[in-house]
Design a protein around this motif. Structure first.
Motif, PDB file in Angstrom:
ATOM      1  N   PRO A  92       0.793  -1.233   0.000  1.00  0.00           N
ATOM      2  CA  PRO A  92       0.000   0.000   0.000  1.00  0.00           C
ATOM      3  C   PRO A  92       0.820   1.276   0.000  1.00  0.00           C
ATOM      4  N   ILE A  93       2.136   1.146  -0.006  1.00  0.00           N
ATOM      5  CA  ILE A  93       2.993   2.321   0.114  1.00  0.00           C
ATOM      6  C   ILE A  93       3.859   2.449  -1.131  1.00  0.00           C
ATOM      7  N   ILE A  94       4.027   3.675  -1.601  1.00  0.00           N
ATOM      8  CA  ILE A  94       4.771   3.920  -2.838  1.00  0.00           C
ATOM      9  C   ILE A  94       5.845   4.969  -2.607  1.00  0.00           C
ATOM     10  N   GLY A  95       6.841   4.971  -3.511  1.00  0.00           N
ATOM     11  CA  GLY A  95       7.845   6.016  -3.468  1.00  0.00           C
ATOM     12  C   GLY A  95       9.235   5.525  -3.111  1.00  0.00           C
ATOM     13  N   VAL A  96       9.966   6.345  -2.396  1.00  0.00           N
ATOM     14  CA  VAL A  96      11.358   6.071  -2.025  1.00  0.00           C
ATOM     15  C   VAL A  96      11.364   5.198  -0.768  1.00  0.00           C
ATOM     16  N   PRO A  97      11.863   3.966  -0.848  1.00  0.00           N
ATOM     17  CA  PRO A  97      11.789   3.055   0.311  1.00  0.00           C
ATOM     18  C   PRO A  97      12.409   3.612   1.581  1.00  0.00           C
ATOM     19  N   GLU A  98      13.462   4.423   1.447  1.00  0.00           N
ATOM     20  CA  GLU A  98      14.128   4.970   2.637  1.00  0.00           C
ATOM     21  C   GLU A  98      13.222   5.919   3.432  1.00  0.00           C
ATOM     22  N   GLU A  99      12.137   6.384   2.789  1.00  0.00           N
ATOM     23  CA  GLU A  99      11.227   7.307   3.468  1.00  0.00           C
ATOM     24  C   GLU A  99       9.996   6.620   4.051  1.00  0.00           C
ATOM     25  N   PHE A 100       9.851   5.309   3.801  1.00  0.00           N
ATOM     26  CA  PHE A 100       8.631   4.622   4.247  1.00  0.00           C
ATOM     27  C   PHE A 100       8.495   4.619   5.770  1.00  0.00           C
ATOM     28  N   GLY A 101       9.593   4.363   6.457  1.00  0.00           N
ATOM     29  CA  GLY A 101       9.544   4.308   7.911  1.00  0.00           C
ATOM     30  C   GLY A 101       9.071   5.623   8.512  1.00  0.00           C
ATOM     31  N   TYR A 102       9.573   6.722   7.984  1.00  0.00           N
ATOM     32  CA  TYR A 102       9.174   8.036   8.505  1.00  0.00           C
ATOM     33  C   TYR A 102       7.690   8.286   8.256  1.00  0.00           C
TER      34      TYR A 102
END
Length: 335
Positions: A92-102
């Motif tokens: 369900p989450i898209i984009g830059v993986p390094e930003e997913f946690g934030y």
């Protein structure tokens, strides 16, 4: 670096670059808009910007689910779900993986109550949440370029099994069309499956199916004008996604309808020059016997109340999907 979270009540407000971050069609605005209109469940859409640039996004919706569904214990709870508001295995989450946690950590500060994040490919937030296993999806990487090559790649026992399954559909006719042809009869067979399913999250209404766009198609099987089964697939680049299906359970075993549905999807994939089939997250034994391989998915639970979160941790064995299936050796070894 300045990080800003934006929350929207409609996919129509999403940044025009949203689709550029998506990995699958189910994450894109067109599909989210269809679900927002025909499967409303209080969806809200989160975007993360770094120095004014969109770098990540996800969807949250509200649904009452059985918390212990994998243990088959009725346990209805209203949950805030970080997930796509339809039962597909795309994260369900898209984009830059390094930003997913934030992004996820900020959503936990905003949303209230029990929060479920579902269908991730890896764990996030570590000890801050309760990370668990959920249903794997089943992927089939097609050998060869046609059905004959696929059958030739099967080990003898599986090739014989396929022939026996196909014989059950002798005399059965099929019709493939756009999903605007989805009828009340189709829907009744879908409901038959949903009544049998112990791991469902939601039941879609008929309008979702009828309004699926042109990259979806429905194949229906008939015996003497009696509808036996149907399946809907979605074409997304070189992957064919199984979306949903329906089954006449009174005739299922006589015609081996479920297995013939799967066989039809494989034939469909070769016809559309797909390289991969995503069979979805149920019936893993049946699907792996056609050569599918389990692809793990993860979920997490969270509640900001320490007592409730502690109870969730104590209940992990009731919440987690624990079944472990081995991938059978379906294809012949290639020397």
């Amino acid at each position: 670096m300045e990080k800003v979270i934006k929350k929207w009540s409609s996919p129509g407000f999403l940044n025009g670059h949203w689709d550029e971050l998506a990995d699958s069609y189910f994450q894109k605005r067109e599909f989210l808009e269809l679900l927002h209109k025909y499967n409303p469940c209080a969806q809200r859409y989160y975007e993360l910007y770094c120095d004014g640039t969109l770098v990540a996004g996800t969807i949250v919706y509200t649904l009452k689910i059985d918390l212990f569904t994998f243990s088959r214990i009725p346990s209805p709870f209203k949950v805030q779900v970080i997930g796509l508001p339809v039962s597909v295995a795309s994260p369900p989450i898209i984009g830059v993986p390094e930003e997913f946690g934030y992004l996820l950590s900020e959503i936990l500060k905003i949303e209230k109550g029990v929060i479920l994040g579902i269908n991730f490919k890896e764990d996030y937030l570590q000890d801050s949440v309760l990370n668990l296993r959920t249903l794997p999806t089943i992927l089939l990487e097609l050998p060869g370029n046609n059905m004959a090559a696929y059958e030739n790649a099967l080990r003898h026992c599986y090739r014989r099994r396929l022939r026996l399954i196909r014989e059950k559909f002798s005399g059965v006719t099929s019709v493939t069309s756009g999903c605007s042809e989805f009828s009340e009869e189709h829907y009744s067979l879908y409901l038959q499956i949903m009544k049998k399913t112990t791991t469902k999250l939601e039941i879609l209404n008929r309008d979702v199916f009828r309004n699926l766009p042109s990259n979806f198609r429905i194949t229906t099987y008939y015996s003497d004008q009696v509808m036996l089964a149907w399946y809907v697939v979605c074409q997304d680049n070189d992957t064919l996604f199984f979306f949903f299906g329906g089954m006449n359970y009174e005739l299922r075993d006589r015609f081996q309808s479920y297995n013939n549905n799967l066989l039809g999807i494989i034939e469909d994939a070769f016809g559309s020059q797909s390289r991969i089939i995503d069979f979805g997250q149920t019936a893993e034994i049946a699907k792996t016997r056609f050569g599918g391989v389990l692809s793990e998915r993860r979920m997490f639970f969270y509640h900001r109340n320490r007592i409730i979160f502690g109870l969730l941790k104590l209940s992990r064995k009731l919440i987690e999907y624990s079944r472990v299936s081995e991938n059978p050796r379906v294809f012949r070894s290639v020397n």
